[in-house]
Enzyme design. Structure first.
Site, PDB file in Angstrom:
ATOM      1  N   PHE A  79      26.693 -15.741 -31.294  1.00 40.88           N
ATOM      2  CA  PHE A  79      26.357 -14.777 -32.339  1.00 40.88           C
ATOM      3  C   PHE A  79      25.637 -13.612 -31.682  1.00 40.88           C
ATOM      4  O   PHE A  79      24.613 -13.806 -31.027  1.00 40.88           O
ATOM      5  CB  PHE A  79      25.461 -15.438 -33.402  1.00 40.88           C
ATOM      6  CG  PHE A  79      24.967 -14.514 -34.469  1.00 40.88           C
ATOM      7  CD1 PHE A  79      25.854 -13.877 -35.325  1.00 40.88           C
ATOM      8  CD2 PHE A  79      23.617 -14.272 -34.634  1.00 40.88           C
ATOM      9  CE1 PHE A  79      25.399 -13.021 -36.319  1.00 40.88           C
ATOM     10  CE2 PHE A  79      23.145 -13.424 -35.623  1.00 40.88           C
ATOM     11  CZ  PHE A  79      24.043 -12.796 -36.465  1.00 40.88           C
ATOM     12  N   GLY A  87      18.208  -3.933 -34.827  1.00 40.73           N
ATOM     13  CA  GLY A  87      17.005  -3.374 -35.433  1.00 40.73           C
ATOM     14  C   GLY A  87      17.222  -2.808 -36.827  1.00 40.73           C
ATOM     15  O   GLY A  87      16.331  -2.170 -37.388  1.00 40.73           O
ATOM     16  N   TYR A 126      16.772 -17.496 -36.453  1.00 41.84           N
ATOM     17  CA  TYR A 126      17.295 -18.805 -36.856  1.00 41.84           C
ATOM     18  C   TYR A 126      16.273 -19.598 -37.667  1.00 41.84           C
ATOM     19  O   TYR A 126      16.622 -20.254 -38.648  1.00 41.84           O
ATOM     20  CB  TYR A 126      17.749 -19.604 -35.632  1.00 41.84           C
ATOM     21  CG  TYR A 126      18.909 -18.973 -34.893  1.00 41.84           C
ATOM     22  CD1 TYR A 126      19.942 -18.326 -35.573  1.00 41.84           C
ATOM     23  CD2 TYR A 126      18.977 -19.002 -33.516  1.00 41.84           C
ATOM     24  CE1 TYR A 126      21.001 -17.748 -34.904  1.00 41.84           C
ATOM     25  CE2 TYR A 126      20.039 -18.421 -32.825  1.00 41.84           C
ATOM     26  CZ  TYR A 126      21.042 -17.800 -33.526  1.00 41.84           C
ATOM     27  OH  TYR A 126      22.089 -17.228 -32.858  1.00 41.84           O
ATOM     28  N   GLN A 127      15.005 -19.522 -37.292  1.00 42.08           N
ATOM     29  CA  GLN A 127      13.979 -20.224 -38.066  1.00 42.08           C
ATOM     30  C   GLN A 127      13.834 -19.620 -39.459  1.00 42.08           C
ATOM     31  O   GLN A 127      13.580 -20.344 -40.420  1.00 42.08           O
ATOM     32  CB  GLN A 127      12.651 -20.222 -37.318  1.00 42.08           C
ATOM     33  CG  GLN A 127      12.672 -21.155 -36.122  1.00 42.08           C
ATOM     34  CD  GLN A 127      11.406 -21.119 -35.306  1.00 42.08           C
ATOM     35  OE1 GLN A 127      10.737 -20.092 -35.209  1.00 42.08           O
ATOM     36  NE2 GLN A 127      11.070 -22.248 -34.692  1.00 42.08           N
TER      37      GLN A 127
END
Length: 149
Positions: A79, A87, A126-127
């Site tokens: 990815f 940004g 991801y978190q």
């Protein structure tokens, strides 16, 4: 604006190959060319272009690996967002769209990925989407994460 996820084809391969990440990110992910070579060698991979409206902004590669785990595993294996489009919040937008696509395409309960521990930008993203470490590492010594759906 609309998210479009397109299979890599003769129509978009040249643009996919022009995608670049920032120099400090290059040790974290393979180039689109390396990914496409890997997809040729392993038919489980599905490489796709990520479009914001009609502009190519990123690349992903995912697939189902039936021999992993108890019932196989769905992987979001690559990815990236092109450096010109980073940004702007597109990482979150594209990751959300990819998660939906994988859930629909594979009717899965979990999505796996691996990450280099030093990749703090990706780890944060991801978190944010509830991926959690599994305690496993892959053959490249990357840490595995899973999202339960």
């Amino acid at each position: 604006m609309t998210v479009i996820i397109k299979e890599v084809s003769n129509d978009n391969i040249n643009d996919i190959l022009k995608l670049r990440i920032n120099e400090e990110q290059q040790s974290f992910i393979e180039t689109p060319q390396q990914c496409l070579d890997e997809a040729k060698a392993c038919s489980n991979f599905n490489p796709v272009g990520l479009y914001w409206d009609k502009s190519l902004v990123g690349f992903a590669m995912y697939g189902f690996f039936p021999d992993e785990g108890e019932n196989g595993r769905v992987w979001l294996d690559r990815f990236l967002i092109d450096s010109k489009h980073q940004g702007l919040g597109l990482g979150s937008i594209m990751l959300s769209a990819l998660i939906q696509r994988l859930e629909q395409e594979y009717s899965c309960n979990e999505i796996y990925l691996s990450i280099i521990a030093d990749n703090q930008g990706a780890l944060h993203l991801y978190q944010k989407f509830s991926f959690q470490f599994t305690g496993e590492v892959d053959s490249n010594n990357e840490k595995l994460m899973v999202k339960k759906l």
